[in-house]
Design an enzyme around this catalytic site. Structure first.
Site, short mmCIF file in Angstrom:
data_model
loop_
_atom_site.label_atom_id
_atom_site.label_comp_id
_atom_site.label_asym_id
_atom_site.label_seq_id
_atom_site.Cartn_x
_atom_site.Cartn_y
_atom_site.Cartn_z
N PRO A 1 -70.29 2.62 -58.43
CA PRO A 1 -69.97 2.62 -56.99
C PRO A 1 -69.18 3.84 -56.58
O PRO A 1 -68.00 3.74 -56.26
CB PRO A 1 -69.15 1.34 -56.83
CG PRO A 1 -68.52 1.11 -58.16
CD PRO A 1 -69.45 1.70 -59.19
N CYS A 2 -69.80 4.97 -56.57
CA CYS A 2 -69.10 6.22 -56.24
C CYS A 2 -68.58 6.19 -54.81
O CYS A 2 -67.67 6.92 -54.45
CB CYS A 2 -70.01 7.40 -56.45
SG CYS A 2 -71.65 7.18 -55.77
N HIS A 3 -69.16 5.34 -53.99
CA HIS A 3 -68.70 5.28 -52.60
C HIS A 3 -67.32 4.65 -52.49
O HIS A 3 -66.66 4.75 -51.47
CB HIS A 3 -69.71 4.51 -51.76
CG HIS A 3 -69.98 3.14 -52.27
ND1 HIS A 3 -71.02 2.85 -53.13
CD2 HIS A 3 -69.33 1.98 -52.05
CE1 HIS A 3 -70.99 1.55 -53.38
NE2 HIS A 3 -69.97 1.00 -52.76
#
Length: 106
Positions: free
Chosen positions: A56-58
């Site tokens: 989940p880079c966001h």
DNA sequence: TTAATGACCTATC
DNA sequence: CGATAGGCCATTA
């Protein structure tokens, strides 16, 4: 699972551990990875993003809770939408409420 | 192998 | 208070 390298693996593991509805800072992840100065590498690791479906880079933002405008995988708006969908509060268009949504680190 | 860059952070002018 | 410079670690060319 395949261990590619120490730093990258550690960073990925930490990012994947970020709970839904919360966000973490690069410096924080770097700190958990073992070195506070890995913040730059954290960004690099996510930039490579070999497992963007599982990472989940966001949920990773800079120290001010501001979304990285230089990357924006699907556009800054996209990242904002994803975070909002998880319950992350925003103080403005590109800033998240770190006071409430900052990951405590389990 | 060397050199340059980077989704950063901190300190200083 | 606002802007600039430097430094750290790892990856990529």
């Amino acid at each position: 699972m395949i261990i590619i390298g120490n730093t990258f693996s550690t960073i990925y593991e930490i990012v994947k551990k970020i709970p839904r509805g919360k966000v973490a800072t690069y410096g924080q992840i770097a700190l958990y990875a073992g070195n506070p100065r890995l913040s730059q590498v954290v960004g690099f690791a996510l930039h490579s993003n070999p497992d963007r479906e599982n990472i989940p880079c966001h949920r990773v933002v800079n120290r001010f809770g501001d979304i990285s405008s230089s990357f924006a995988f699907g556009g800054e708006n996209e990242q904002r939408e994803l975070l909002l969908a998880e319950g992350v509060e925003f103080v403005n268009q590109t800033k998240v409420n770190l006071e409430k949504c900052l990951w405590d680190g389990e």
